[in-house]
Write a protein that holds these residues in place. Structure first.
Motif, PDB file in Angstrom:
ATOM      1  N   ALA A 323       0.876  -1.185   0.000  1.00  0.00           N
ATOM      2  CA  ALA A 323       0.000   0.000   0.000  1.00  0.00           C
ATOM      3  C   ALA A 323       0.906   1.225   0.000  1.00  0.00           C
ATOM      4  N   LYS A 324       1.254   1.684  -1.196  1.00  0.00           N
ATOM      5  CA  LYS A 324       2.250   2.746  -1.328  1.00  0.00           C
ATOM      6  C   LYS A 324       1.624   4.131  -1.164  1.00  0.00           C
ATOM      7  N   PHE A 325       2.274   4.908  -0.332  1.00  0.00           N
ATOM      8  CA  PHE A 325       1.883   6.308  -0.105  1.00  0.00           C
ATOM      9  C   PHE A 325       3.168   7.092   0.177  1.00  0.00           C
ATOM     10  N   PRO A 326       3.107   8.413   0.152  1.00  0.00           N
ATOM     11  CA  PRO A 326       4.277   9.203   0.551  1.00  0.00           C
ATOM     12  C   PRO A 326       4.634   8.932   2.003  1.00  0.00           C
ATOM     13  N   VAL A 327       5.906   8.626   2.263  1.00  0.00           N
ATOM     14  CA  VAL A 327       6.365   8.270   3.603  1.00  0.00           C
ATOM     15  C   VAL A 327       7.509   9.213   3.989  1.00  0.00           C
ATOM     16  N   ASP A 328       7.398   9.781   5.188  1.00  0.00           N
ATOM     17  CA  ASP A 328       8.437  10.656   5.727  1.00  0.00           C
ATOM     18  C   ASP A 328       9.480   9.774   6.410  1.00  0.00           C
ATOM     19  N   VAL A 329      10.637   9.658   5.810  1.00  0.00           N
ATOM     20  CA  VAL A 329      11.679   8.761   6.318  1.00  0.00           C
ATOM     21  C   VAL A 329      12.196   9.234   7.668  1.00  0.00           C
ATOM     22  N   GLU A 330      12.362  10.544   7.861  1.00  0.00           N
ATOM     23  CA  GLU A 330      12.889  11.082   9.123  1.00  0.00           C
ATOM     24  C   GLU A 330      12.008  10.694  10.290  1.00  0.00           C
ATOM     25  N   THR A 331      10.691  10.887  10.152  1.00  0.00           N
ATOM     26  CA  THR A 331       9.753  10.537  11.233  1.00  0.00           C
ATOM     27  C   THR A 331       9.819   9.052  11.536  1.00  0.00           C
ATOM     28  N   LEU A 332       9.911   8.245  10.461  1.00  0.00           N
ATOM     29  CA  LEU A 332       9.943   6.797  10.635  1.00  0.00           C
ATOM     30  C   LEU A 332      11.216   6.350  11.357  1.00  0.00           C
ATOM     31  N   MET A 333      12.355   6.948  11.039  1.00  0.00           N
ATOM     32  CA  MET A 333      13.605   6.601  11.715  1.00  0.00           C
ATOM     33  C   MET A 333      13.541   6.944  13.203  1.00  0.00           C
ATOM     34  N   ASN A 334      12.952   8.102  13.529  1.00  0.00           N
ATOM     35  CA  ASN A 334      12.831   8.493  14.943  1.00  0.00           C
ATOM     36  C   ASN A 334      11.965   7.511  15.724  1.00  0.00           C
ATOM     37  N   LYS A 361      10.283  12.712   0.474  1.00  0.00           N
ATOM     38  CA  LYS A 361       9.599  11.518   0.941  1.00  0.00           C
ATOM     39  C   LYS A 361       9.813  10.378  -0.058  1.00  0.00           C
ATOM     40  N   VAL A 362       9.580   9.183   0.418  1.00  0.00           N
ATOM     41  CA  VAL A 362       9.680   8.016  -0.460  1.00  0.00           C
ATOM     42  C   VAL A 362       8.273   7.519  -0.766  1.00  0.00           C
ATOM     43  N   TYR A 363       8.138   6.929  -1.933  1.00  0.00           N
ATOM     44  CA  TYR A 363       6.844   6.370  -2.325  1.00  0.00           C
ATOM     45  C   TYR A 363       6.889   4.885  -1.974  1.00  0.00           C
ATOM     46  N   ALA A 364       6.321   4.536  -0.833  1.00  0.00           N
ATOM     47  CA  ALA A 364       6.478   3.176  -0.328  1.00  0.00           C
ATOM     48  C   ALA A 364       5.352   2.830   0.627  1.00  0.00           C
ATOM     49  N   ASP A 365       5.384   1.571   1.073  1.00  0.00           N
ATOM     50  CA  ASP A 365       4.457   1.078   2.091  1.00  0.00           C
ATOM     51  C   ASP A 365       5.077   1.394   3.451  1.00  0.00           C
ATOM     52  N   LYS A 366       4.412   2.254   4.235  1.00  0.00           N
ATOM     53  CA  LYS A 366       4.980   2.740   5.496  1.00  0.00           C
ATOM     54  C   LYS A 366       5.293   1.605   6.451  1.00  0.00           C
ATOM     55  N   SER A 392      20.739   7.263   9.381  1.00  0.00           N
ATOM     56  CA  SER A 392      20.853   8.490   8.592  1.00  0.00           C
ATOM     57  C   SER A 392      20.205   8.275   7.233  1.00  0.00           C
ATOM     58  N   ALA A 393      19.941   9.391   6.558  1.00  0.00           N
ATOM     59  CA  ALA A 393      19.328   9.326   5.224  1.00  0.00           C
ATOM     60  C   ALA A 393      19.793  10.523   4.422  1.00  0.00           C
ATOM     61  N   ARG A 394      19.816  10.339   3.102  1.00  0.00           N
ATOM     62  CA  ARG A 394      20.174  11.438   2.221  1.00  0.00           C
ATOM     63  C   ARG A 394      19.520  11.236   0.867  1.00  0.00           C
ATOM     64  N   SER A 395      19.418  12.321   0.122  1.00  0.00           N
ATOM     65  CA  SER A 395      18.826  12.270  -1.212  1.00  0.00           C
ATOM     66  C   SER A 395      19.918  11.982  -2.231  1.00  0.00           C
ATOM     67  N   ASP A 396      19.617  11.088  -3.162  1.00  0.00           N
ATOM     68  CA  ASP A 396      20.580  10.734  -4.206  1.00  0.00           C
ATOM     69  C   ASP A 396      19.837  10.631  -5.539  1.00  0.00           C
ATOM     70  N   GLY A 397      19.554  11.801  -6.125  1.00  0.00           N
ATOM     71  CA  GLY A 397      18.840  11.815  -7.401  1.00  0.00           C
ATOM     72  C   GLY A 397      17.417  11.320  -7.233  1.00  0.00           C
ATOM     73  N   GLN A 398      17.085  10.240  -7.901  1.00  0.00           N
ATOM     74  CA  GLN A 398      15.742   9.668  -7.836  1.00  0.00           C
ATOM     75  C   GLN A 398      15.583   8.705  -6.665  1.00  0.00           C
ATOM     76  N   TRP A 399      16.600   8.632  -5.838  1.00  0.00           N
ATOM     77  CA  TRP A 399      16.556   7.696  -4.719  1.00  0.00           C
ATOM     78  C   TRP A 399      16.689   8.442  -3.393  1.00  0.00           C
ATOM     79  N   VAL A 400      16.196   7.780  -2.353  1.00  0.00           N
ATOM     80  CA  VAL A 400      16.480   8.185  -0.983  1.00  0.00           C
ATOM     81  C   VAL A 400      17.283   7.051  -0.356  1.00  0.00           C
ATOM     82  N   GLU A 401      18.462   7.390   0.122  1.00  0.00           N
ATOM     83  CA  GLU A 401      19.389   6.392   0.639  1.00  0.00           C
ATOM     84  C   GLU A 401      19.352   6.412   2.168  1.00  0.00           C
ATOM     85  N   ILE A 402      18.942   5.298   2.765  1.00  0.00           N
ATOM     86  CA  ILE A 402      18.840   5.159   4.217  1.00  0.00           C
ATOM     87  C   ILE A 402      19.967   4.252   4.687  1.00  0.00           C
ATOM     88  N   SER A 403      20.717   4.707   5.694  1.00  0.00           N
ATOM     89  CA  SER A 403      21.849   3.926   6.204  1.00  0.00           C
ATOM     90  C   SER A 403      21.610   3.569   7.664  1.00  0.00           C
TER      91      SER A 403
END
Length: 481
Positions: A323-334, A361-366, A392-403
């Protein structure tokens, strides 16, 4: 295979010999017939012309005298042919040779009648006293309307027959040479065909016995080479299928062994505690509560194992719908860091969440992204003592990279390719202390790939590990939709 080789040799030999014999035989007969007709025709035409020249030389005289005989002798030497003259009764009255024994004898009535009627006659003359047949031509002897008799020119056909005999001998030798050449060619062709066929038979027999690594070694660029290439391609596919089958069999066996092992340990512990409680061996309430706590913990472990197995099976069978929706990666990591804070504090681990700026944001299943992060953090806590875990997370073009990085024991290069396998555990020596199902990273990989993302690992033994998850960033088109 030897029988097949002999059969090929016989069939090729009979085919070639039949072709050579029939071809050369038919050609020889045809050439002989046409050559004979041509030579005889040319000889007859030449003799008719010479007979007319003889008639032109003697047509002024119908009396046999020395002058006439002299002319005949002279013409005989010029033409190298015998000349006879016969009268109206068909009797030979003069010859070009002196003391000719045929003088006074009669020619055939059919020849005499035809010539006296003004017609030419061509025949093979056979008369008593002639050892060999003679090719003869007969024309009227006379001038104008007067016919004195006939002129016969004849020559032995022995030379012509000798020519035909030489032709037949030449054809015979050519046929014999063709037979020998055909036998040699058939032997070579049979060898060139049977040799790769024997190689193919030997290889297919090995493949039939299950040795799929065998290959046909044929260097011919023909239909046999194509067949060998097809067999090699088939053997390659069978080899891959067999390797896949063995791999799946090994995976199945490992799966059953791992599940049995993972279930046996908590079940054995629970069985022992229950027997002690049932037999009344534990009398103090405090001790009973400890037993209950351990059994409850083991029950949770079994429940997690079953849940992980169900999740992994659904992922591998494509039974999970995102169920893909816009997901805030920062909030999810916290949130994930907060949920693991108590467990991390017990081991002296500090969880740090780096606050990225302007992260899309990423387009994904939260829920599934949260499951990915939880599995990675749980894995980091398991193999880290009194260290740091950093999200941590950063933007990389069309991707969001989560470490997700840790300062734990790290992973050896030999194990880094296998960590994504089911039930694979890196730190087997500490497995009793750090309980786990061995399915967490396998689930992570399946979930990331289900999101069309990528997951990689950077690790060095003794210095920790870094798991990097790349998920598609939310683009303008998706945000509008």
């Amino acid at each position: 295979m030897m029988g097949m080789s002999k059969s090929i040799f016989r069939r090729l030999l009979f085919s070639f010999l039949a072709t050579v014999l029939i071809g050369l035989g038919f050609s020889g007969i045809l050439i002989s017939f046409l050559a004979k007709e041509y030579i005889y025709g040319a000889q007859k035409e030449e003799m008719l012309r010479q007979a007319k020249r003889v008639n032109a030389a003697i047509q002024d005289s119908n009396v046999i005298n020395p002058a006439l005989l002299g002319k005949l002798a002279s013409l005989d030497e010029s033409f190298n042919m015998r000349i006879w003259l016969f009268d109206q009764k068909g009797k030979i009255v003069a010859t070009s040779m002196k003391d000719e024994v045929f003088t006074g004898k009669a020619v055939a009535h059919s020849i005499a009648d035809s010539v006296l009627k003004g017609k030419n006659a061509v025949t093979e003359l056979k008369m008593e006293g002639l050892e060999d047949p003679m090719l003869s031509v007969s024309i009227p002897w006379g001038k104008g309307e007067k016919v004195y008799g006939g002129i016969i020119l004849h020559a032995p056909i022995e030379g012509v027959e000798r020519t035909f005999a030489q032709m037949r001998e030449t054809i015979l030798w050519a046929t014999l040479f063709g037979v020998l050449l055909s036998t040699a060619m058939v032997s070579y062709l049979s060898w060139s065909i049977s040799r790769p066929l024997r190689n193919i038979e030997r290889t297919t027999a090995e493949i039939g016995r299950g040795n799929y690594s065998e290959r046909v070694q044929v260097d011919t660029a023909d239909e046999i080479g194509d067949l060998a290439q097809t067999i090699n391609t088939l053997a390659g596919k069978l080899e891959r299928v067999e390797q896949e089958r063995q791999h799946l069999e090994q995976v199945r066996n490992d799966f059953l062994a791992n599940v049995s092992h993972e279930l046996r340990t908590p079940l054995t512990a629970m069985q022992g505690f229950l027997e002690a409680l049932q037999d009344g061996l534990v009398e103090e309430e405090e001790s009973r509560q400890k037993y209950y706590a351990v059994m409850y913990s083991e029950t949770l472990h079994i429940s997690r194992l079953v849940d992980d197995l169900m999740d992994l099976m659904k992922l591998e069978n494509n039974e999970v719908t995102l169920a893909k929706f816009p997901v805030d990666v920062e909030t999810l990591m916290n949130k994930v860091a907060f949920s693991f804070s108590p467990e991390a504090e017990e081991k002296g681990i500090e969880i740090i969440v780096e606050q990225p700026k302007g992260l899309p944001k990423v387009y994904a299943d939260k829920d599934r992204v949260a499951q990915i992060l939880k599995n990675l953090v749980k894995n980091a806590i398991k193999f880290t003592d009194e260290g740091t875990i950093r999200l941590s997370a950063r933007s990389d073009g069309q991707w969001v990279e989560i470490s997700v990085s840790d300062t734990g024991i790290g992973i050896s290069p030999d194990d880094q390719e296998r960590i994504w396998e089911r039930f694979f555990k890196v730190d087997r020596g500490r497995s009793k202390k750090n309980k786990g199902t061995g399915l967490g990273l396998a689930i992570v990989k399946e979930l990331v790939e289900l999101h069309d993302g990528q997951v990689t690992l950077e690790s060095e033994p003794g210095k920790g590990s870094v798991f990097i998850v790349r998920l598609p960033a939310l683009n303008c088109e998706r945000s509008v939709s």
